[in-house]
Design a protein around this motif. Structure first.
Motif, PDB file in Angstrom:
ATOM      1  N   LEU A  33      15.576  -4.881   2.585  1.00 13.76           N
ATOM      2  CA  LEU A  33      14.893  -3.814   2.264  1.00 13.76           C
ATOM      3  C   LEU A  33      13.627  -3.935   1.425  1.00 13.76           C
ATOM      4  N   GLU A  34      13.537  -5.039   0.692  1.00 16.64           N
ATOM      5  CA  GLU A  34      12.295  -5.349  -0.196  1.00 16.64           C
ATOM      6  C   GLU A  34      11.257  -5.800   0.802  1.00 16.64           C
ATOM      7  N   GLU A  35      11.492  -6.374   1.890  1.00 15.98           N
ATOM      8  CA  GLU A  35      10.451  -6.587   2.799  1.00 15.98           C
ATOM      9  C   GLU A  35       9.977  -5.605   3.479  1.00 15.98           C
ATOM     10  N   ALA A  36      10.915  -4.628   4.137  1.00 12.38           N
ATOM     11  CA  ALA A  36      10.610  -3.521   4.776  1.00 12.38           C
ATOM     12  C   ALA A  36       9.633  -2.543   3.934  1.00 12.38           C
ATOM     13  N   ASN A  37      10.026  -2.642   2.542  1.00 18.57           N
ATOM     14  CA  ASN A  37       9.328  -1.606   1.573  1.00 18.57           C
ATOM     15  C   ASN A  37       7.743  -2.169   1.604  1.00 18.57           C
ATOM     16  N   GLU A  38       7.587  -3.689   1.640  1.00 20.20           N
ATOM     17  CA  GLU A  38       6.367  -4.175   1.525  1.00 20.20           C
ATOM     18  C   GLU A  38       5.337  -3.946   2.710  1.00 20.20           C
ATOM     19  N   VAL A  39       6.159  -3.953   4.055  1.00 21.44           N
ATOM     20  CA  VAL A  39       5.590  -3.930   5.378  1.00 21.44           C
ATOM     21  C   VAL A  39       5.030  -2.497   5.348  1.00 21.44           C
ATOM     22  N   ALA A  40       5.972  -1.625   4.891  1.00 17.34           N
ATOM     23  CA  ALA A  40       5.350   0.121   4.847  1.00 17.34           C
ATOM     24  C   ALA A  40       4.472   0.264   3.737  1.00 17.34           C
ATOM     25  N   LYS A  42       1.946  -2.022   2.845  1.00 25.58           N
ATOM     26  CA  LYS A  42       0.912  -2.404   3.566  1.00 25.58           C
ATOM     27  C   LYS A  42       0.277  -1.512   4.580  1.00 25.58           C
ATOM     28  N   ASN A  43       1.125  -0.839   5.588  1.00 23.83           N
ATOM     29  CA  ASN A  43       0.747   0.168   6.408  1.00 23.83           C
ATOM     30  C   ASN A  43       0.069   1.313   5.949  1.00 23.83           C
ATOM     31  N   VAL A  44       0.680   1.748   4.758  1.00 24.49           N
ATOM     32  CA  VAL A  44       0.157   3.066   4.010  1.00 24.49           C
ATOM     33  C   VAL A  44      -1.458   2.657   3.669  1.00 24.49           C
ATOM     34  N   ASN A  45      -1.400   1.308   2.827  1.00 28.60           N
ATOM     35  CA  ASN A  45      -2.735   1.091   2.452  1.00 28.60           C
ATOM     36  C   ASN A  45      -3.644   0.832   3.515  1.00 28.60           C
ATOM     37  N   ALA A  46      -3.263   0.331   4.662  1.00 33.70           N
ATOM     38  CA  ALA A  46      -4.213  -0.065   5.695  1.00 33.70           C
ATOM     39  C   ALA A  46      -4.743   1.274   6.184  1.00 33.70           C
ATOM     40  N   ASP A  47      -3.803   2.371   6.310  1.00 33.45           N
ATOM     41  CA  ASP A  47      -4.212   3.855   6.766  1.00 33.45           C
ATOM     42  C   ASP A  47      -5.136   4.199   5.844  1.00 33.45           C
ATOM     43  N   ALA A  48      -4.758   3.791   4.574  1.00 34.97           N
ATOM     44  CA  ALA A  48      -5.645   4.768   3.633  1.00 34.97           C
ATOM     45  C   ALA A  48      -7.139   4.166   3.576  1.00 34.97           C
ATOM     46  N   ASP A  49      -7.227   2.876   3.996  1.00 33.92           N
ATOM     47  CA  ASP A  49      -8.609   2.214   3.915  1.00 33.92           C
ATOM     48  C   ASP A  49      -8.848   1.853   5.038  1.00 33.92           C
ATOM     49  N   ASP A  50      -9.053   2.924   5.858  1.00 33.01           N
ATOM     50  CA  ASP A  50      -9.754   2.683   7.328  1.00 33.01           C
ATOM     51  C   ASP A  50     -11.227   2.212   7.538  1.00 33.01           C
ATOM     52  N   GLY A  51     -11.893   2.308   6.479  1.00 38.26           N
ATOM     53  CA  GLY A  51     -13.253   2.116   6.689  1.00 38.26           C
ATOM     54  C   GLY A  51     -14.114   3.241   6.591  1.00 38.26           C
ATOM     55  N   TYR A  52     -13.207   4.507   6.614  1.00 43.14           N
ATOM     56  CA  TYR A  52     -14.231   5.913   7.031  1.00 43.14           C
ATOM     57  C   TYR A  52     -14.071   6.389   5.686  1.00 43.14           C
ATOM     58  N   GLU A  53     -15.302   6.979   5.147  1.00 43.59           N
ATOM     59  CA  GLU A  53     -15.322   7.983   4.072  1.00 43.59           C
ATOM     60  C   GLU A  53     -15.052   9.166   4.238  1.00 43.59           C
TER      61      GLU A  53
END
Length: 65
Positions: A33-40, A42-53
């Motif tokens: 569960l901890e691993e799944a939360n970390e992966v989720a 990271k995915n949220v952070n990657a989506d939020a920081d997609d390089g586009y302002e």
């Protein structure tokens, strides 16, 4: 050691192993569960920081508020 004592000892050992197995399964589930939360996360952070302002544009209607 009598046969009865051996049987009793084996039953105790089985009970102890069952308890340990349950504990290990709980730890495994918590780690998964901890691993799944970390992966989720990271995915949220990657989506939020997609390089586009993102620019927020105000409409003429909102200026009057």
């Amino acid at each position: 050691m009598t046969r009865k004592e051996v049987i009793a000892n084996l039953k105790e050992t089985c009970q102890a192993l069952d308890e340990r197995k349950t504990m290990l399964e709980t730890i495994i589930s918590a780690l998964e569960l901890e691993e799944a939360n970390e992966v989720a996360g990271k995915n949220v952070n990657a989506d939020a920081d997609d390089g586009y302002e993102t620019e927020v544009m105000e409409s003429e209607e909102s200026e009057g508020l």
